[in-house]
Design an enzyme around this catalytic site. Sequence first.
Site, PDB file in Angstrom:
ATOM      1  N   ARG A 282     -40.030  37.107  25.579  1.00 15.07           N
ATOM      2  CA  ARG A 282     -40.713  38.202  24.903  1.00 15.07           C
ATOM      3  C   ARG A 282     -41.763  37.613  23.984  1.00 15.07           C
ATOM      4  NH1 ARG A 282     -37.533  40.499  20.397  1.00 15.07           N
ATOM      5  NH2 ARG A 282     -39.156  39.481  19.201  1.00 15.07           N
ATOM      6  N   HIS A 286     -40.819  42.321  18.708  1.00 15.47           N
ATOM      7  CA  HIS A 286     -39.942  43.302  19.338  1.00 15.47           C
ATOM      8  C   HIS A 286     -40.647  44.646  19.470  1.00 15.47           C
ATOM      9  CE1 HIS A 286     -36.626  45.819  20.438  1.00 15.47           C
ATOM     10  NE2 HIS A 286     -36.870  46.587  19.399  1.00 15.47           N
ATOM     11  N   TYR A 295     -37.982  34.877  12.371  1.00 13.48           N
ATOM     12  CA  TYR A 295     -36.847  34.315  13.104  1.00 13.48           C
ATOM     13  C   TYR A 295     -37.193  33.345  14.224  1.00 13.48           C
ATOM     14  CZ  TYR A 295     -37.910  38.482  15.985  1.00 13.48           C
ATOM     15  OH  TYR A 295     -38.522  39.443  16.731  1.00 13.48           O
TER      16      TYR A 295
HETATM   17  C1  LIG Z   1     -26.943  51.480  21.192  1.00 12.91           C
HETATM   18  C2  LIG Z   1     -28.098  50.863  20.492  1.00 12.91           C
HETATM   19  N1  LIG Z   1     -27.881  49.939  19.541  1.00 12.91           N
HETATM   20  C3  LIG Z   1     -28.916  49.397  18.858  1.00 12.91           C
HETATM   21  C4  LIG Z   1     -30.209  49.748  19.126  1.00 12.91           C
HETATM   22  C5  LIG Z   1     -31.369  49.146  18.326  1.00 12.91           C
HETATM   23  N2  LIG Z   1     -32.141  48.220  19.168  1.00 12.91           N
HETATM   24  C6  LIG Z   1     -33.256  48.630  19.801  1.00 12.91           C
HETATM   25  S1  LIG Z   1     -33.905  47.441  20.784  1.00 12.91           S
HETATM   26  C7  LIG Z   1     -32.704  46.324  20.354  1.00 12.91           C
HETATM   27  C8  LIG Z   1     -32.692  44.969  20.992  1.00 12.91           C
HETATM   28  C9  LIG Z   1     -32.630  45.014  22.505  1.00 12.91           C
HETATM   29  O1  LIG Z   1     -32.719  43.730  23.067  1.00 12.91           O
HETATM   30  P1  LIG Z   1     -32.786  43.493  24.634  1.00 12.91           P
HETATM   31  O2  LIG Z   1     -31.813  44.365  25.332  1.00 12.91           O
HETATM   32  O3  LIG Z   1     -32.668  42.041  24.888  1.00 12.91           O
HETATM   33  O4  LIG Z   1     -34.221  44.030  25.094  1.00 12.91           O
HETATM   34  P2  LIG Z   1     -35.663  43.474  24.671  1.00 12.91           P
HETATM   35  O5  LIG Z   1     -36.048  44.181  23.419  1.00 12.91           O
HETATM   36  O6  LIG Z   1     -35.540  42.013  24.505  1.00 12.91           O
HETATM   37  O7  LIG Z   1     -36.571  43.876  25.787  1.00 12.91           O
HETATM   38  C10 LIG Z   1     -31.827  46.905  19.419  1.00 12.91           C
HETATM   39  C11 LIG Z   1     -30.697  46.212  18.807  1.00 12.91           C
HETATM   40  C12 LIG Z   1     -30.390  50.724  20.139  1.00 12.91           C
HETATM   41  N3  LIG Z   1     -31.609  51.158  20.475  1.00 12.91           N
HETATM   42  N4  LIG Z   1     -29.339  51.244  20.790  1.00 12.91           N
END
Ligand SMILES: Cc1ncc(C[n+]2csc(CCOP(=O)(O)OP(=O)(O)O)c2C)c(N)n1
Lengths: 395, 395, 325, 325
Positions: A282, A286, A295
Amino acid sequence: MNDRNHLSKVSSTTSVNIIEDGIVDIPMLQLLNEDGELLKGAVAPELSQDQATRILKTMEYIRLLDERMIAAQRQGRISFYLACTGEEAATTASAAALFEHDMIMSQYREQAALAYRGYTTEQFMNQMFSNRLDPNKGRQMPIHYGDKALNFMTISSPLGTQIPQASGYAYGQKLQGNDAVTICYFGEGAASEGDFHAGLNMAAVLNCPVIFFCRNNGYAISTPAEEQFAGDGIASRGIGYGIKTIRVDGNDALAVFIATQQAREIALKDKCPVLIEAMTYRLAAHSTSDDPTGYRSKEEEAKWRLKDPINRFKQWVIGKGWFDEAEHEAYITKSREDILAAVKTAEKVAVCDIDDLVNDVYDTVPWHLEEQLTHLKTHIKKYPDNYPKTSAEVK
Amino acid sequence: MNDRNHLSKVSSTTSVNIIEDGIVDIPMLQLLNEDGELLKGAVAPELSQDQATRILKTMEYIRLLDERMIAAQRQGRISFYLACTGEEAATTASAAALFEHDMIMSQYREQAALAYRGYTTEQFMNQMFSNRLDPNKGRQMPIHYGDKALNFMTISSPLGTQIPQASGYAYGQKLQGNDAVTICYFGEGAASEGDFHAGLNMAAVLNCPVIFFCRNNGYAISTPAEEQFAGDGIASRGIGYGIKTIRVDGNDALAVFIATQQAREIALKDKCPVLIEAMTYRLAAHSTSDDPTGYRSKEEEAKWRLKDPINRFKQWVIGKGWFDEAEHEAYITKSREDILAAVKTAEKVAVCDIDDLVNDVYDTVPWHLEEQLTHLKTHIKKYPDNYPKTSAEVK
Amino acid sequence: MAKMNLLQAINNALITEMERNEKVVVFGEDVGHFGGVFRATSNLQEKFGKDRCFNSPLTEQGIIGFANGLAAQGSFPVAEIQFADYIFPAFDQIVNETAKWRYRSGGQFSCGSLTIRTPYGGGIHGGLYHSQSPEAYFAHTPGLKIVVPRNPYQAKGLLLASMRDDNPVLFMEPKRLYRAAVSDVPEEDYTLPLGKADVVEEGSDITLVAWGAQVEVVQQAAAMAREDGVSCEVIDLRSILPWDAQRISESVMKTGRLLINHEAPQTGGFASEIAATIQDKCFLYLEAPIARVCGLDTPYPLAHEKEYMPDHLKTYEAIKRTMNY
Amino acid sequence: MAKMNLLQAINNALITEMERNEKVVVFGEDVGHFGGVFRATSNLQEKFGKDRCFNSPLTEQGIIGFANGLAAQGSFPVAEIQFADYIFPAFDQIVNETAKWRYRSGGQFSCGSLTIRTPYGGGIHGGLYHSQSPEAYFAHTPGLKIVVPRNPYQAKGLLLASMRDDNPVLFMEPKRLYRAAVSDVPEEDYTLPLGKADVVEEGSDITLVAWGAQVEVVQQAAAMAREDGVSCEVIDLRSILPWDAQRISESVMKTGRLLINHEAPQTGGFASEIAATIQDKCFLYLEAPIARVCGLDTPYPLAHEKEYMPDHLKTYEAIKRTMNY
Ligand SMILES: Cc1ncc(C[n+]2csc(CCOP(=O)(O)OP(=O)(O)O)c2C)c(N)n1
Ligand SMILES: Cc1ncc(C[n+]2csc(CCOP(=O)(O)OP(=O)(O)O)c2C)c(N)n1
Ligand SMILES: [Mg+2]
Ligand SMILES: [Mg+2]
């Protein structure tokens, strides 16, 4: 009743045999080197010039869109944005390997798949500006796209929920004899959710033609993959579910294309799920609410910038003689103009009618919502200045 | 900030490499053959005569208890019971390999582990008769034991919830420098719950000294293992989590003992989880509410009856010259009498005071529960005949 | 005394308690090195080490399951759920496990030392999944305590009390005040009582009850009503469970009127419990029906957020309706 | 007409709909070959094949997640949760997904074709985890419908209506009536309306509202009160969401008194919503406070089950208190 024997396939031993991580090597499929040249021994998939250039253009378009929308967010024109920079190949090339009637259920960072399907700049903007032309009726935050005509399921924020849903969707497709699969995208972070476990296990047991496509981009917001799981990525979990699994270089569009194409074939022919783990990074923050300098190091990012999936694929397309510099330039220039124009148009379009605040909760509006709406309209009429988006229509 | 590279350990390939189920052979540790003789090449664990006979007696005691309580349920003396027939070795021998200060978090079919720890017949009865001597104060259905002094966590019915809890418990033990582990028992059915995924993954990432002990007994109520998962049992999932894993013959007490002993050592030394899959068979009905003839054949059951874990271990103990027929007979006779006597005693003990209806909801009774209790007492006083269990005390 | 915003007050409370009690362990998604997406746990990992403040994998059911075990073991977990909208995967662990642990074991074991922190509420353009106020879902669950602070001073005192209370506490933080609310907060240790409402403004004509970020909304409405000569008693409920029915009753016996305001949808919201209880306790004192000013019975919208919210104007209008009944 | 118990009526409704609509798919834990632990799905796999009636792995969140996807795809899933006590792992899928799917997609997609069946309720010596009545947890969720039948006739008609309604329906079956309640049930196809309460007994002095197995409890109390010369109007709410406030209001305007009975704990139970709404709609008609006769605010007990339950005697006493207010 047939006798069952859950031990029938199990061998035995008299020594304490500890199965450890690393017992299986799950190599990553890679066809192009970082300069876009075919690796020794690699065979490129059959990809027409049209498909190849469409993949390339989609990736470039999305990078542009991401840049412009991050800027728009900085200018306060939209409230939120989320870029997929660095991951364009994983989502574009996988979408390219599908058929149009295959269902796409995505997490949120797969705008490239949607663009590949033909979502227009105007459509992107209407969603992001929550205006009345947004098919979601302005109810969801920016980037929560959805389009029934394009078989792209409306995105929802709770992570992982789409995984068992995709199994169910695919089961329905199979049951009704549709010659179609469902692809389900998710991040390596979301793969920690209980829904991941449920979705993969059910798909395996119930023989659902679904492709689980994990974008392992190294981070879940600030949490690095090493604090997310201790096994060998997400691919190693496929073994536990008895799901056929392919690990692929997510920054290599060719590799992603062929992996997804084969996964689709297997899913349809064998009526079963296939797991793909695309290794990528990525490069973006985020989201616009995030600042990765808290981080991770610039150096780390720089290393990955060298693996840019767009350039890599572009070099290959150039090598094929399919690249027309002028046409390309024109496309980019035109896209930039389209985006800017679409922003300006979309931000001027009004929000939905106040009735849409209570529509679609149910198929029809029940008594208590009718009551609440009537009450609200009377109230808005009394204080029109305080509800500028809707006061005009309730006069 | 150190640079991270989630690809560092991944090899690459140019051919589409599909990882399939069956890629890893996870053999089952077995030391005794079905006649209780040590297999060729097998080395028996160090087990004292005391330990061995305690394991054997516990298994026999539990089989007796199960029989008697099923009968008591049929007679309408208790409302519910759940036997572990056929699985005695898995739970007894694993408990025997632990230390007393290790925490046991069980599913519900592990009464043998509790008996091994020293739970008395009286204690079993008080719980099952929901009387005032039950430490749970008669609040839970029969078989939901729990005993703080014996480090046996009170059982709760929702499946799988204890799995992440065990990870947390073990983390706390580690943090506070206790030289102890937590063992977490569950069925292969419960392993389908999202909590399983969460619990194992967290334990692996957060280095929790916990032993996940799965009793794969072929069924979850009526659902056979083949409709529960498509992979190679539960053991194959360990790979995906990067958790060291041992598969063991659950009907072989010696094998279970040594596997658990080694798992404990690894968990403590390496501060990490270990997964054990014990292959066994639920010879019993799921519970007294169940009738297995609706979903499996008598022949299938008969085949497994031949693998009886008690007899197998008994033969081995006899072979060691550690078995005293007379002492044994006496023990069984005594136990049977104890059980019958304890039933009679326990069923006569009154239920807890009415105040215990509202105690323990919080640390102290809040105003609204005080109010509700007062109100209830007044009501009971008015209709004493209708609340026979409690009317005497509110007179 | 120091000027702190709500986040700083929370961070300060966490530091205070982690220093005092070495069994306190703080974790959740992104709470470690990064200090949480809102930065409420900033510097904790640095100060107290990775063992006591760490990132968990992305699984809410796992976070609470793990926290339950840790609490039963004798540690003092403070688990963060990144947004209250994402607490539902942990619903089973909270409702069936956390809340019932002590009762089902006859008091042998409990999760009394557990605190769950979560940001909740709307008004931040968050749409369906970054705006919910799920307190009522939990308020139907005996065994839990639910606490909501309205400003930094309250936040520190209530959070310290929650971490020390021998019952599991769901501590809900009104995220739209995280940086917006700034007040004087003592740097020393102090606690505020759980289960007790707080009279924010005294008045004689009508009682207005709210919690969290809605307290100031209700105060705005009270100020408008004052212009009309209506004297409002504004009460911050602070604890949703168990709640201070006594204090609300006393007030209503004095004023004869009650209005409750919350962001969550009206049907089945906690205002219904307050109304049901107070109509019973104060039947003969009530001069008008108890009014509820709540979110609409829809998912939380985006484009129409302003229209959805129980704002000061809707509250003011309801005060007038109630006064003129 | 045939005599059926509640289970048979449900089984009959499932067969009727599976014959009529080949897109109906029934699944859940043990529902396949075995026909479910209560045997509500007996013979369905035999009749309609393993594709349309099957066991799912043991994961409630998976069952509902899968069902959501299947519904969005255009099939008609009927998902069984083995006990309502075990529905909470699926809470996120129901509350955040099922309920909000149509709204968040602007009506492009929905789970309208989904029906979730689950046995609920106490009185069977089930203790904490085989006795809960969680309807109020769901009633706070716009987008869901919640339906509870009180007898076999109602069960068949309401279940057929639920499966055909274009909204997700949580269909809660009072399990202590499964075999206990027997009545005449038409063998042909019929539906009963959702969202409409059913007046079971007319009366003029007090309105008694209940649902599911508590309807007969309330009727027992009504019979006792009749001996005292009190005329009770007994109403079966049938639909908890959306609920028939109009019908209840009309009744209360006539009787001037209201009592609501449910098994779930009182605080935050659905009686609070009814009380809050009716005190507002019928303020000037009420001659006594609205009474709630509910479960205690404790987890569901075992040894003290009888003491916990809102039985006919507690209801009768509350009727008297309300009449004598
Ligand atoms: C159930 C839930 N918990 C927490 C979140 C908050 N949140 C949004 S994106 C994220 C990280 C997701 O990481 P990943 O699945 O690796 O996807 P990436 O962002 O790297 O594409 C978090 C913790 C959420 N949207 N839904
Ligand atoms: C969350 C949850 N869902 C469903 C049930 C009902 N239930 C009780 S036991 C059981 C089967 C468990 O099978 P398994 O885990 O294999 O354990 P075994 O009974 O074989 O020992 C089911 C479905 C439950 N107790 N909890
Ligand atoms: Mg990621
Ligand atoms: Mg089993």
